[in-house]
Motif scaffolding. Sequence first.
Motif: not given
Length: 562
Positions: A410-420, A498-507
């Motif tokens: 998910y982190s990789e996909l969110v970063s890719r979407i945000n960069a587009a 936000d690619s640094e969401s609590p969910f992503l950061t925690a896991f």
Amino acid sequence: MARTKNRGMNFASSPTSNKMMRWRLGKYIRLSKEDLLRGRDESNSVVNQRLLLEQYHQTHMDEFYEGDESDVYVDDGKTGTDTDREDFQRLLADVYSGKINCVIVKDLSRLSRNYTDAGNLIENLFVRLNIRFISLAEGVDSYRNPDSVSNIIVPITNVMNDQYCYQTSKKIRQVFDMKRRNGEFIGSYAPYGYIKDPQDKHALLVDPEAAEVVKNIFSMFLSGKNKRCITLYLNDHGVPCPTAYKQSQGLKYNAPNAQGNPMWSTITIDTILKNRVYVGDMVQGRQRVKSYKIHIQERVPEEEWFIVENTHEAIIDRETFDKAQGLLKRDTRTAPKQKQLYLFSGFLKCADCGRAMSRIASKGVYVYYQCGTYKSLSKTACTMHSIKNTRLEVGVLFAIQQQVHLAVTYSELVSRINAAPLKKSKSHRLEDMIAVKEKELSKIMRYKQALYQDWKDGEITHNDYRHMSEDYEQQAESINTVLRTLREERDQLENGMDSESPFLTAFLKYQNIEKLTRDILIELIDHIKVYEGGNISVKFKYADEFRRIAEYIELNSQLAVG
């Protein structure tokens, strides 16, 4: 025989008798805390009251027996709103025993500022016991001038004294509430771990020595030690408890119900672990006095507390504090001889009855869990739901590893979407939910407008209008709160996640996880359900965050795979 008015006032000797009756005099003096704080009215000082009463005694020596210092009753710094005063109670005891039969005060407010108490003393108790009562300021003397007791000035003065206390109490409470709302500390003693700022008594500074103990308590608790174990550790290592520590610092502090040598207790540990003051928040107003007449503390509902965030330096970071609060809510009892919590304590539930699972050690060979209802309550109310500890550990570890893998993806996909290039995406689910809530709100506002017209037309009373209008206001506010949340979520989906969401950061912290620890369980898992047959399901934290990220990726799926 005709009944005589105020029979109790007919003493053995009257003022007109040839032989004057002699009295055993008790001089009562009281100075309240408010008098001490004001410091302006010298006429009410203990010294001045004593002088006035002594002058009266000397001027009327022929009316009184010679007294001694024990006949002077002084309550210094005591409120007049109740009768729970040490020397006042001694005065009443001497009245009942017959040691004194005349009470003199400077003015009625010295005796009591409570209208009911004052009236009961003067018009009831003193009359029944044939006690002469003298109040110099109001010219009351129940022996020389019996009618002075019934004079209108007495109840009026008592009412004014009572009202004075009410207004004073109200003003003091308003000032305190204002300070609480501003995040100013108003307690007599700083919480353990802090001291009052010498430059500002309403501000807190970290006390390094005590703060280190607070940090150790949180650290031990999160490492798996229970509150009893922490208590034993601190007492065994000679660490002074909060009461003993404050006393060692020269403070005249005594904890409620403290007896003998103060020591750490599980209650003290629990209080520290739950206190938001350690994350830098000021929380006050958890208790209040019932009324200015009844000085009994009562608990205040949490929604009425005064909470101001970030008013002082934190001792514990919020992440650590939140972990502790989550752990405190769990059933984390241990076996009688255990000091360390088991790995899964407080996390396991029976999937069918919802009761906590019981841990069983089979002759030291292996450990397994079974439904608490089946084990302790009834073999027919639920089934065993048995699962070995080894299998449980493997299953939970695998579930966490899968969730971590998902978080990485998910982190990789969110970063890719945000960069587009920015491309706004709409969620039909959210749009539909917002439309429904907006329709509900519009209906509530129409009802409220029609209600006003009904009142103006005389179809409902003003009281009914007020209550129904308040109900509609509450409904509207509730809907507006939901709408704000939905709109914020919609804006987030449209404008980027936000690619640094609590969910992503925690896991993402546990990408190389190979072994379970309680810290990991506390941070990532809400609870674990065990099914009949040994299957499990793991409910992770951050479920709402996970759903929003998944929806964001789905709405922008073309960008994600591009």
